[in-house]
Design a protein around this motif. Sequence first.
Motif, short mmCIF file in Angstrom:
data_model
loop_
_atom_site.label_atom_id
_atom_site.label_comp_id
_atom_site.label_asym_id
_atom_site.label_seq_id
_atom_site.Cartn_x
_atom_site.Cartn_y
_atom_site.Cartn_z
N THR A 82 3.72 -14.53 5.09
CA THR A 82 2.84 -15.34 4.51
C THR A 82 1.24 -14.79 4.46
O THR A 82 0.82 -14.72 3.39
CB THR A 82 2.82 -16.59 5.13
N SER A 83 1.14 -13.94 5.53
CA SER A 83 -0.33 -13.30 5.39
C SER A 83 -0.22 -12.08 4.34
O SER A 83 -1.29 -11.97 3.63
CB SER A 83 -0.45 -12.55 6.92
N LEU A 84 0.83 -11.31 4.38
CA LEU A 84 0.88 -10.27 3.52
C LEU A 84 0.99 -10.75 1.90
O LEU A 84 0.47 -10.20 0.99
CB LEU A 84 2.50 -9.52 3.62
N SER A 85 1.67 -11.95 1.73
CA SER A 85 1.58 -12.32 0.31
C SER A 85 0.20 -12.77 -0.12
O SER A 85 0.06 -12.55 -1.27
CB SER A 85 2.85 -13.51 0.34
N PHE A 86 -0.45 -13.37 0.73
CA PHE A 86 -1.78 -13.92 0.34
C PHE A 86 -2.62 -12.45 0.35
O PHE A 86 -3.39 -12.62 -0.81
CB PHE A 86 -2.39 -14.68 1.63
N GLN A 87 -2.44 -11.82 1.07
CA GLN A 87 -3.13 -10.34 0.71
C GLN A 87 -2.81 -9.92 -0.65
O GLN A 87 -3.59 -9.30 -1.52
CB GLN A 87 -2.87 -9.34 1.71
N ARG A 88 -1.40 -9.95 -0.83
CA ARG A 88 -0.88 -9.34 -2.13
C ARG A 88 -1.63 -10.11 -3.27
O ARG A 88 -1.95 -9.63 -4.52
CB ARG A 88 0.50 -9.17 -2.23
N PHE A 89 -1.69 -11.38 -3.22
CA PHE A 89 -2.25 -12.46 -4.10
C PHE A 89 -3.58 -11.93 -4.65
O PHE A 89 -4.00 -11.77 -5.60
CB PHE A 89 -2.27 -13.73 -3.74
N LYS A 90 -4.43 -11.65 -3.35
CA LYS A 90 -5.80 -11.26 -3.48
C LYS A 90 -6.00 -10.04 -4.26
O LYS A 90 -6.82 -9.79 -5.31
CB LYS A 90 -6.55 -11.14 -2.34
N LEU A 91 -4.99 -9.12 -3.81
CA LEU A 91 -5.17 -7.75 -4.58
C LEU A 91 -4.56 -7.65 -5.99
O LEU A 91 -5.37 -7.23 -6.83
CB LEU A 91 -4.16 -6.63 -3.76
N LYS A 92 -3.82 -8.56 -6.37
CA LYS A 92 -3.45 -8.76 -7.71
C LYS A 92 -4.61 -9.46 -8.55
O LYS A 92 -4.84 -8.98 -9.78
CB LYS A 92 -2.06 -9.88 -7.96
N HIS A 93 -5.32 -10.16 -7.74
CA HIS A 93 -6.59 -10.92 -8.57
C HIS A 93 -7.51 -9.54 -8.92
O HIS A 93 -8.21 -9.65 -9.84
CB HIS A 93 -7.09 -12.03 -7.67
#
Length: 736
Positions: free
Chosen positions: A122-133
Amino acid sequence: MLKEAKASEGEIKNLRAHVEDLKVYPEFPLFMLGLEEEYVLYRLRLLSSYIKECEETITKLKRQKDKVEERIDRIKGTLFYRILKFLQPIIGSIWIVREVDELSASLADIKESIIKAKNNITSLSFQRFKLKHVLRMIKSSKNNIINEEKDYLESEIKLWTAVINRLNEQVRRLLELVKRPRVGIDSELRQLCEREECKYLILKEGLQILRKKCRYYPDLFLQPEFLFKKLEEIGDLLEESKKVANTYIVVISHPNIRKAYLEVAENARSDLYIASPYISPEILADLLDRVKKEVSVKIIVRRVDDYEKVRNITKNMANVKIRLGEDVHCKLLINESEVIISSSNISKQGFDVWHEIGVRTNDPNIVNQAKMFFLELWGERKSYKEKYYGKGEISMDGPIQTAFISSYKNIPQLLFDILNRAKKRIVIVSPYLNYGAIKKLLSYVSKDVKITIITRITRQDLVMGLTDPEAITYILDRCKDVWNDPKLHAKVLLIDDRFAIISSLNITDKGLTKNFEAGILTQNITLINVVEKFVSGLRIKRLNTKDLEQEFEASLSTICERHEPEQPRLTTEIEKIPPLPPPVGANLKLPRIRVPLRRRFTGVRGRDKTSKEKGGRVKKKPVPIDLRILEQAFIIAILRLGGRCKLNELLNEVERRVAPKFIYFPWKLQGPRSLAGKSWRDRLVLESCLKFLTEKGLYQIQLSIEGDNVFVKPANIKVFKDFMERFSHFFEGVMK
């Protein structure tokens, strides 16, 4: 126009600064965004790998969890476990109960690990979401910058198009400037060419950068290519302008002739061609000392004794070749980039004594034409071509407006065509004149045209037959403006201040019909003015009939003292130039001096009575014409050799020096009958001729042969003086 076409230093600095900006902008922001994008992508790849690892870990833990639960369920389902579980408070934990407890603890740990892994995902996915943004933001910024760059490149293309068009106009105007008639090199034009070349190189560098930036934009890709082609055309025009700006033609005369010859010889890098009919050994040695050892030197001379002298000088020089050309009268010195075309031989008189003129030029057309002409004479080429400049309106392009001419195409026909166009005045400068040649030349000149002739009348020229007294008499009758320069050796023709010809051509029969001559024809008004100034300095003294008679009488007394030494015997074989096609004037028919062949009579003409009783005088039989000419030739030859000579010397002198001066010479006798058809060189014929002439000769002068010696002895002083007076007919009548 020259000031308008100059490129200022400020403009060049601005162009250079603009190119530097083009190198940087907008690559720096894009570079930073590119780095950020690479970093974000790297982090995304890393996060994806972490999430994938976590998912794989959860999958493994779930498998372990299922196994543990299955084991626990299987153990709890047994009766034995339920009994032991019931008795546990009494007997304590037995091994199977303990195993179930341990499996339950392990199952709790597995569940806890699964929860942790899910939390990590969950944490990594959130980070990935932010990086994609962030990545979307970077790409959006990058697209904005690219759009800005595209707009920038479009504006740059418009700007460079305007700059290149302006440079094109400036270079074309520059080309017009450098093509204006001039003589020497204009330093202002050279600086202007250098500035325009500097601008061209800056634009070329900037356009290469612009072309590289536009290759990612399909709609902009072709525009820099069109600009680059246009810039290449400008480069060709600029190169032509530089060549034309560095092209020069200068008039050389005393005392600069020696310096010019030495400089051209010193500048030779691979080849040096020399054509000089007469050569002084010490002058040639000085010239060859300036030539580099690796330079191939080819020399054409005209006389056998000069051939021997040059051969002696160059016998240890492997790079020097020499050939004999008996009809070559042109004066040329040619290296790879320069040529001297003049009236001067490479001799002491030519460099230090005589009034000479020539031109030195680096015009590629003239240099190449002169080089091909020389190689044609040398025998290396058989396809020499030369444009004829006499047809239609004479027009020569280029800044020096000058063309090379020679006996292969333009001499003498071009002279006739140009003289026919004269409207106001002509100036003829020639040290030697023959009656037939000058009369033919002046026959093309209108009577309204003012004629100025500058020539040379010296005792030596009259003795050697280089100038006809009859020719001088003719020009004195035809025009009043005749001048004498005793040191003249220049050959010039000026027509109406529109044309000038500088060449090696003497106005003689051989010059027009036999010799291979070379020169230049120019329309360059600046060059014509320089030649005009030189010619005005040659008008030393006006020539009149009285001066001619004085020189002529002095020459008669000199001819008896004249004795020319025999030609040296060569110690080496003579290498001659190959046979050449005849000059264009070979078939030219020149006017001849018509002298009546007088017969000797003692009676009154018209009275045919043959006896004294009838009141008439006895008529003597006339001397045959062939023997009259032979008598003159023999006496002249013996007098030239000092009054006594060997028989072979007499024959050689008559054949080489005297006979060619006669309009008609009896190489085979036509009379008397006993000698008809025989060669005049035959010993028996010679003795019979001398005997016949001694008895019945016109001049009553004794001609005798004693062994191999031949001598002439007048009967008395009066007879000898009478002969000398009659001898003047030789000059007036039969010399060219």
